[in-house]
Scaffold this active site. Structure first.
Site, PDB file in Angstrom:
ATOM      1  CG  ASP A  49      -1.831  -1.107   1.277  1.00  0.00           C
ATOM      2  OD1 ASP A  49      -1.814  -1.889   0.317  1.00  0.00           O
ATOM      3  OD2 ASP A  49      -2.599  -1.195   2.245  1.00  0.00           O
ATOM      4  CD  GLU A  51       6.953  -0.865  -2.628  1.00  0.00           C
ATOM      5  OE1 GLU A  51       8.143  -1.044  -2.816  1.00  0.00           O
ATOM      6  OE2 GLU A  51       6.100  -1.770  -2.651  1.00  0.00           O
ATOM      7  CG  ASP A  53      -1.172   5.268  -0.539  1.00  0.00           C
ATOM      8  OD1 ASP A  53      -1.953   4.954  -1.465  1.00  0.00           O
ATOM      9  OD2 ASP A  53      -1.487   5.305   0.652  1.00  0.00           O
ATOM     10  CB  SER A  98     -10.934   7.180  -5.042  1.00  0.00           C
ATOM     11  OG  SER A  98     -10.805   8.346  -5.817  1.00  0.00           O
ATOM     12  CD  GLU A 132     -14.381   7.348   9.120  1.00  0.00           C
ATOM     13  OE1 GLU A 132     -15.024   6.299   9.104  1.00  0.00           O
ATOM     14  OE2 GLU A 132     -14.795   8.421   8.638  1.00  0.00           O
ATOM     15  CE  LYS A 134      -8.102   4.798   2.529  1.00  0.00           C
ATOM     16  NZ  LYS A 134      -7.998   3.401   2.101  1.00  0.00           N
ATOM     17  CG  ASP A 136      -5.360  -2.491   3.884  1.00  0.00           C
ATOM     18  OD1 ASP A 136      -5.890  -2.249   2.780  1.00  0.00           O
ATOM     19  OD2 ASP A 136      -4.180  -2.846   4.020  1.00  0.00           O
ATOM     20  CD  GLU A 191     -12.574  -0.648   2.978  1.00  0.00           C
ATOM     21  OE1 GLU A 191     -13.403   0.216   2.634  1.00  0.00           O
ATOM     22  OE2 GLU A 191     -11.503  -0.838   2.396  1.00  0.00           O
ATOM     23  CE1 TYR A 243     -16.178   4.110   3.487  1.00  0.00           C
ATOM     24  CE2 TYR A 243     -15.299   2.343   4.866  1.00  0.00           C
ATOM     25  CZ  TYR A 243     -15.449   2.942   3.626  1.00  0.00           C
ATOM     26  OH  TYR A 243     -14.873   2.383   2.523  1.00  0.00           O
ATOM     27  CE  LYS A 331      -4.341   5.337   1.947  1.00  0.00           C
ATOM     28  NZ  LYS A 331      -3.758   4.526   0.902  1.00  0.00           N
ATOM     29  CB  CYS A 425      10.087   1.562 -30.669  1.00  0.00           C
ATOM     30  SG  CYS A 425       8.582   0.721 -30.147  1.00  0.00           S
ATOM     31  CB  CYS A 428       7.370  -0.591 -34.224  1.00  0.00           C
ATOM     32  SG  CYS A 428       7.907   1.089 -33.860  1.00  0.00           S
ATOM     33  CB  CYS A 449       7.917   4.571 -30.160  1.00  0.00           C
ATOM     34  SG  CYS A 449       7.578   3.892 -31.778  1.00  0.00           S
ATOM     35  CB  CYS A 455       4.488   1.963 -33.019  1.00  0.00           C
ATOM     36  SG  CYS A 455       4.931   1.118 -31.487  1.00  0.00           S
TER      37      CYS A 455
HETATM   38  N1  5U1 Z   1     -13.000   4.967   7.097  1.00  0.00           N
HETATM   39  C1  5U1 Z   1     -13.265   5.334   5.845  1.00  0.00           C
HETATM   40  N2  5U1 Z   1     -12.712   4.762   4.775  1.00  0.00           N
HETATM   41  N3  5U1 Z   1     -13.225   5.379   3.720  1.00  0.00           N
HETATM   42  C2  5U1 Z   1     -12.999   5.176   2.393  1.00  0.00           C
HETATM   43  N4  5U1 Z   1     -14.113   6.309   5.475  1.00  0.00           N
HETATM   44  C3  5U1 Z   1     -14.100   6.352   4.138  1.00  0.00           C
HETATM   45  N5  5U1 Z   1     -14.777   7.139   3.291  1.00  0.00           N
HETATM   46  C4  5U1 Z   1     -14.585   6.950   1.974  1.00  0.00           C
HETATM   47  C5  5U1 Z   1     -13.691   5.971   1.498  1.00  0.00           C
HETATM   48  C6  5U1 Z   1     -13.483   5.786   0.045  1.00  0.00           C
HETATM   49  O1  5U1 Z   1     -15.241   7.713   1.071  1.00  0.00           O
HETATM   50  C7  5U1 Z   1     -16.113   8.724   1.558  1.00  0.00           C
HETATM   51  C8  5U1 Z   1     -15.368  10.000   1.681  1.00  0.00           C
HETATM   52  C9  5U1 Z   1     -17.250   8.861   0.609  1.00  0.00           C
END
Ligand code: 5U1
Length: 706
Positions: A49, A51, A53, A98, A132, A134, A136, A191, A243, A331, A425, A428, A449, A455
């Site tokens: 993650d 890397e 990022d 995102s 809060e 994040k 994974d 998540e 969330y 992060k 290249c 080609c 190229c 190509c």
């Molecule tokens: N904890 C948390 N993870 N996360 C990911 N909250 C949260 N909110 C997200 C995302 C993609 O998007 C909202 C800002 C809509």
């Protein structure tokens, strides 16, 4: 050779920077896309993650510094990758977003300052922001209707995910019915994750059964949720934290914190570590508190998410591309490791850019096996003197990608020699050159190229882009199929896609007889192609893959010109110094680089020929008016003078949301001027042209906010 630039000589140093940035941007893009594919579509991330990022952040920083770098396939315009083929697809009514990333304390302070600036909040005005962990895991959207869980979908590419309803129903802590009285339609997002203990136990079971083990809990969660057989998912202990939300017939609260409390009230699991903060210092203190607990939480987290608490303010802040302005992810730092660089592979992209990719002895970094990494560019390889056979330090940051930081000189094998970047290249055999900027005399950091039309790598990449999700989005015509069709001479340029069926009818070697095809799949493919004969104008423009015309710029052009003919007519005559050139340059958000790219593209005879053939098959539709009901949709608006109710950025973002075009200067094409105190020459010009001029208060009334 590059054409002379339209910029003033004083911009020369900036241009030199742009050339280097463009090269780096292209290289990063190829790598990030490859990692995205491994991560999202194959549940098999190749890098850590941290890397990933780092790469992504560098990429975004380049775009922030040089907005013209937003290329047709800019990754900032996309979320994830297309869903896999094994599940039914679900189109998200509200796209799944995102998050932007920050890494340092200073960037967190910047985030808060930016929010305040955008909203025009004075220093003493309070601003509540939630913080809060994040998680994974794997993002998932749960749709409840009248309280009942009716559908669950993965994020996919943010617009369309996979239907994992049956699998999600096996997750014990996700209720099939919400308690109390939730909104009639309520999409809850969060998540899906696996705890460390469950992950270890699952891997033990996998190993005992002679099955492959998972690299980390996130892969295990993703692999478990994306099982075609829900009975398998049921055996995998998955968890969920809610969330966020998507479509909702009503909202039970007017703050982020209130919404999360409501989730809990309805019986959904929420993370207990969410707090309300009131300053950047508060946020940082909570970040450190969470970082300290990280090892003992029992599940993986990769940072802390900050969100402006007030939903009204979130609304005002809106989005930049696909990320909210009102939220960001802070992060955790990158992880490093050393491994052997076995080879440097050169990939050739759509624009001919040669991108070096490190092939590494696979190594686990932060739970992810890394076997490829970015080497950035030719200059970086030379500057760091990275050699094949070297032991190299690699760094993995964020959700997916790794980069080579440099060699460990003490471990360099005897007789190694400096890497020589290819000057032809590899696909080609054409010369690969670094263009020299005529103004600055500086070589572009990207080697390209020169074989453009001959190509195959460029042609195939262009076709892939044309059929891709944000462009023509042709189902059944994915990367693999395009490679095959190109290889077999069936599809060489975009119009060939649309004549495929007619040619197949006449051909003795029918598509249905090819390996992997049959009557049904061929019928479906032709139907999918036919369904795209009327394509929205913005997608059509984007699909052409013109340099610097990403999704956002394509939309700007579509809005401005309204029809492809109008755009083509202007772009064809956009030679340096012409009125047409300045019309493009003056479109809000565009500029000299985009105008030059358009002029170059439409000035190329081959492109005109392909376009003529394409337009016989396809009709670009005027872009569906964004908020067409809005009284300002389609109008060109200029803001001038001081605004008192909102900042200039906010006014602009709001007008654009309502479908207006915001221009920086008054011309005969301006429909409306919003003038505040101190308005000067723009107001005078508006009066001279007889353009309607209103106050900020009248503007707010006009758009229903006053
Ligand atoms: N904890 C948390 N993870 N996360 C990911 N909250 C949260 N909110 C997200 C995302 C993609 O998007 C909202 C800002 C809509």
């Amino acid at each position: 050779m590059k054409k002379p630039k339209s910029s003033a000589p004083s911009e020369a140093p900036q241009r030199a920077g742009l050339a280097a940035a463009r090269a780096e941007h292209a290289r990063l893009q190829a790598e990030i896309a490859a990692h995205d594919q491994s991560y999202y579509a194959e549940d098999a991330p190749t890098v850590s993650d941290a890397e990933y990022d780092a790469l992504r952040r560098r990429y975004e920083a380049l775009e922030a510094q040089f907005p013209d770098l937003v290329t047709p396939d800019s990754l900032t315009q996309k979320v994830g990758v297309a869903p896999s083929e094994k599940f039914a697809k679900v189109r998200h009514k509200v796209p799944m977003l995102s998050l932007g990333n920050v890494f340092s304390d200073a960037e967190v302070e910047d985030f808060v300052a930016r929010v305040r600036r955008f909203l025009g909040l004075p220093a003493e005005a309070p601003l509540a922001i939630t913080a809060e962990p994040k998680i994974d895991g794997l993002s998932c959207s749960l749709r409840f209707e009248d309280g009942a869980l009716v559908q669950a979908a993965t994020r996919g590419d943010g617009f369309e995910g996979e239907d994992v309803t049956a699998n999600v129903r096996t997750i014990g802590e996700i209720p099939h019915h919400l308690k109390d009285k939730p909104p009639a339609i309520f999409e809850v997002r969060g998540e899906v994750y696996m705890t460390h203990a469950d992950f270890a136990a699952l891997n033990r079971r996998q190993a005992e059964a002679g099955k492959p083990v998972f690299a980390n809990p996130r892969n295990a969660a993703a692999g478990s949720l994306r099982q075609l057989d829900p009975a398998i998912t049921a055996q995998r202990p998955l968890h969920f934290f809610a969330y966020a939300w998507g479509e909702a017939s009503a909202l039970p609260a007017d703050t982020q914190m209130g919404m999360v409390r409501a989730f809990k009230h309805y019986g959904l699991p929420v993370n207990p570590l969410m707090v309300l903060c009131h300053s950047a210092e508060d946020l940082l203190a909570h970040y450190r508190a969470i970082e300290e607990q990280r090892a003992t939480l029992g599940y993986d987290i990769d940072g802390v998410v900050y969100k402006v608490d007030s939903l009204a303010l979130q609304n005002r802040l809106g989005f930049v591309s696909r990320s909210p302005r009102w939220a960001t992810a802070h992060k955790f730092p990158a992880e490093k490791a050393t491994t052997i660089l076995h080879d440097i592979e050169i990939q050739v992209g759509r624009t001919g850019a040669l991108t070096p990719v490190a092939r590494l002895e696979p190594i686990t970094v932060g739970g992810v096996v890394v076997s490829n990494a970015t080497l950035h560019n030719e200059d970086e390889i030379a500057r760091k003197d990275i050699r094949i056979g070297d032991t190299v330090i690699i760094q993995r940051a964020g959700d997916v990608i790794p980069q080579v930081l440099g060699p460990v000189l003490e471990k360099r094998p005897a007789h190694s020699h400096p890497y020589k970047f290819p000057e032809i290249c590899p696909v080609c055999g054409s010369a690969a050159i670094r263009e020299i900027d005529e103004k600055t005399g500086v070589a572009d950091v990207v080697r390209r190229c020169t074989g453009s039309l001959i190509c195959p790598a460029q042609a195939v990449e262009k076709l892939k882009h044309f059929a891709s999700r944000l462009a023509f989005d042709i189902e059944g015509l994915g990367d693999k199929q395009i490679e095959q069709f190109y290889h077999d001479g069936l599809i060489m340029t975009p119009p060939d896609i649309f004549t495929l069926e007619a040619r197949d009818k006449r051909s003795l070697k029918k598509l249905k007889d090819r390996e992997g095809y049959g009557e049904t799949s061929v019928r479906n493919l032709f139907a999918a192609i036919d369904a795209r004969r009327n394509v929205p104008l913005n997608r059509f423009i984007y699909a052409l893959g013109i340099r610097h015309i990403g999704e956002t710029n394509a939309r700007r052009l579509a809005r401005h010109f309204g029809s492809f003919d109008a755009l083509r007519e202007v772009a064809r005559h956009a030679e340096l110094g012409s009125e047409a050139r300045s019309e493009i340059e003056n479109i809000e958000g565009l500029g000299g680089v985009v105008a030059e790219a358009l002029a170059d593209f439409f000035g190329e005879k081959h492109n005109e020929t392909v376009l003529d053939a394409l337009l016989k098959e396809v009709t670009p539709q005027p872009m569906e008016a964004v908020a067409s009901a809005s009284p300002v949709a389609g109008k060109t608006v200029v803001f001038t003078g001081a605004l008192e109710q909102m900042t200039r950025d906010e006014a602009k973002a709001q007008a654009e949301r309502l479908g207006a075009k915001v221009a920086g200067s008054v011309s005969k094409k301006t429909d409306l001027v919003v003038a505040g105190p101190g308005a000067g020459s723009k107001l005078a010009k508006a009066e001279e042209y007889g353009i309607e001029t209103i106050s900020e208060a009248d503007w707010l009334k006009l758009i229903g906010e006053g």
